[in-house]
Write a protein that holds these residues in place. Structure first.
Motif, short mmCIF file in Angstrom:
data_model
loop_
_atom_site.label_atom_id
_atom_site.label_comp_id
_atom_site.label_asym_id
_atom_site.label_seq_id
_atom_site.Cartn_x
_atom_site.Cartn_y
_atom_site.Cartn_z
N GLY A 1 -1.68 11.91 3.63
CA GLY A 1 -1.01 10.86 2.88
C GLY A 1 -0.18 9.92 3.71
N ASP B 1 6.29 9.24 7.96
CA ASP B 1 5.63 8.58 6.84
C ASP B 1 4.61 7.56 7.32
OD1 ASP B 1 7.48 9.46 4.41
OD2 ASP B 1 8.81 8.86 6.04
N VAL B 2 4.96 6.89 8.42
CA VAL B 2 4.10 5.83 8.99
C VAL B 2 4.03 6.02 10.49
CG1 VAL B 2 3.77 3.34 9.26
CG2 VAL B 2 4.84 4.23 7.18
N ARG C 1 -4.88 5.35 5.50
CA ARG C 1 -4.08 6.47 5.01
C ARG C 1 -4.79 7.78 5.33
NH1 ARG C 1 -3.41 5.04 -0.13
NH2 ARG C 1 -1.38 4.11 0.28
N LYS C 2 -4.05 8.73 5.88
CA LYS C 2 -4.60 10.05 6.16
C LYS C 2 -5.05 10.69 4.85
CE LYS C 2 -5.14 14.13 8.30
NZ LYS C 2 -3.97 14.84 8.86
N HIS D 1 0.81 -1.21 0.00
CA HIS D 1 0.00 0.00 0.00
C HIS D 1 0.84 1.27 0.00
CE1 HIS D 1 -3.86 -1.99 0.37
NE2 HIS D 1 -3.31 -2.81 1.24
N SER D 2 2.13 1.14 -0.26
CA SER D 2 3.00 2.31 -0.36
C SER D 2 4.06 2.06 -1.42
CB SER D 2 3.67 2.59 1.00
OG SER D 2 4.52 3.72 0.91
N THR E 1 -0.01 9.06 -2.77
CA THR E 1 0.47 7.71 -2.45
C THR E 1 1.85 7.44 -3.02
OG1 THR E 1 -0.53 6.76 -4.45
CG2 THR E 1 -1.90 6.85 -2.46
N THR F 1 0.66 7.05 6.51
CA THR F 1 0.01 5.76 6.78
C THR F 1 -0.12 5.54 8.29
OG1 THR F 1 0.90 4.80 4.75
CG2 THR F 1 0.16 3.26 6.45
N PHE G 1 -9.52 9.11 7.69
CA PHE G 1 -8.57 8.18 7.07
C PHE G 1 -9.27 7.37 5.98
CE2 PHE G 1 -6.66 8.86 11.24
CZ PHE G 1 -5.31 8.96 10.95
N LEU H 1 -7.57 0.98 4.15
CA LEU H 1 -6.99 0.20 3.06
C LEU H 1 -7.17 -1.30 3.26
CD1 LEU H 1 -3.63 2.18 2.71
CD2 LEU H 1 -5.74 2.47 1.37
#
Length: 320
Positions: free
Chosen positions: A227, A198-199, A274-275, A120-121, A280, A229, A254, A257
């Motif tokens: 964007g 990022d996460v 995902r925000k 998913h990324s 992506t 995660t 959010f 996913l």
């Protein structure tokens, strides 16, 4: 099936009665035996039990049991983190993590979460935050050692002593001592800086009930970058007697996913969201990280394609 379900729930209630009468939940023969029996009883997934539809009495018992499990888990991690941190100075505690009873489970869970994140990324995260890392931040350690060798991990915990123990685990490792950073704070007090990750991982035991869990998620939604995660731990079927449940209605702001329900000895379900509002294909703040490379040892695609995939994994299309 209903009769069998009632029998299993009765077994869980009986174990709860015994556990709730313990004077102390620190590791001991009796404590280890009772929680071992509880986990074994809650592992089966071939059941249609829905804890949200049970009687108020059972719901109250479940809420109390989750808190007892969280307390015992904290003592267990503290116990083994202290042992590992007390090893002679010429030994790296990370070389001896296998003494922790559930280390193999964390290896499996880390591999699973990495594979799902990769799907998913499109880029490797530069910075990851783990909220509720505890005295043994095994998720961060496993991901850093085996899957994300260039990522920096910021570990947040409200307990200063937990962070001291956790920091001691990685302080002798020439690599992770530079990539593992610890912050002592309540995540609800953390406002600045959450948009740099990022996460963001939210531990299963951050937010022990629905209200507290949703409050933590809402705070992260407010301060994470568009964007970015969010990865959460949840529980399914009987396993929801051990950990809180996170569902789609808890994730306002959010894009949901995936919800993945393991059927092996990995207890936690994995939720990925995902925000809303971001891209992506790039990291936070528009930065572009390295591309994820395919992993030949990944079993996720095989799992998703088997006959039980509807029970195990739920995929959600992108919200435009």
């Amino acid at each position: 099936m209903a009769c069998q379900n009632n029998l299993v729930v009765k077994q869980i209630i009986d174990l709860y009665d015994q556990i709730s009468k313990l004077e102390c939940l620190k590791p001991s023969k009796n404590v280890d035996t009772l929680f071992g029996q509880l986990v074994s009883t809650c592992l089966p997934t071939d059941t249609n039990i829905d804890v949200t539809k049970m009687s108020d009495e059972v719901k109250d018992m479940r809420s109390n049991l989750i808190k007892l499990c969280g307390e015992a888990e904290g003592y267990l991690e503290q116990h083994f983190s202290t042992i590992l941190g007390s090893l002679p100075g010429d030994q790296n505690p990370l070389d001896h993590l296998n003494i922790f009873p559930y280390y193999n489970n964390y290896l499996k869970l880390g591999k699973l979460e990495f594979d799902l994140l990769s799907q998913h990324s499109s880029h490797v995260p530069n910075k990851i935050a783990f909220v509720g890392s505890g005295p043994m931040p095994l998720t961060s350690i496993v991901l850093a050692k085996f899957h994300l060798p260039n990522t920096t991990f910021h570990n947040f915990d409200i307990d200063a002593h937990a962070n001291i123990l956790a920091s001691s685990l990685v302080s002798r490792d020439p690599d992770l001592s530079k990539r593992m950073i610890f912050h002592t704070t309540d995540v609800l007090n953390a406002t600045e800086g959450l948009d740099q990750y990022d996460v963001v991982f939210l531990a299963a035991l951050v937010g022990m009930d629905k209200e507290a869990k949703v409050k933590a998620i809402e705070h992260l939604e407010k301060h994470m970058a568009p964007g970015a995660t969010l990865m959460l731990r949840s529980a399914h079927a009987l396993r929801a007697f051990l950990y809180p449940i996170v569902d789609s209605t808890d994730l306002k702001g959010f894009q949901l996913l995936t919800i993945y329900h393991p059927t092996d000895d990995v207890v936690n379900s994995v939720v990925i969201a995902r925000k809303l509002g971001g891209s992506t294909t790039t990291g936070v703040n528009g930065t572009r990280g390295c591309m994820f490379m395919p992993c030949n040892c990944s079993k996720v695609h095989a799992i998703m394609n088997n006959r039980c995939k509807k029970m195990m994994i739920e995929e959600f299309s992108a919200i435009e």
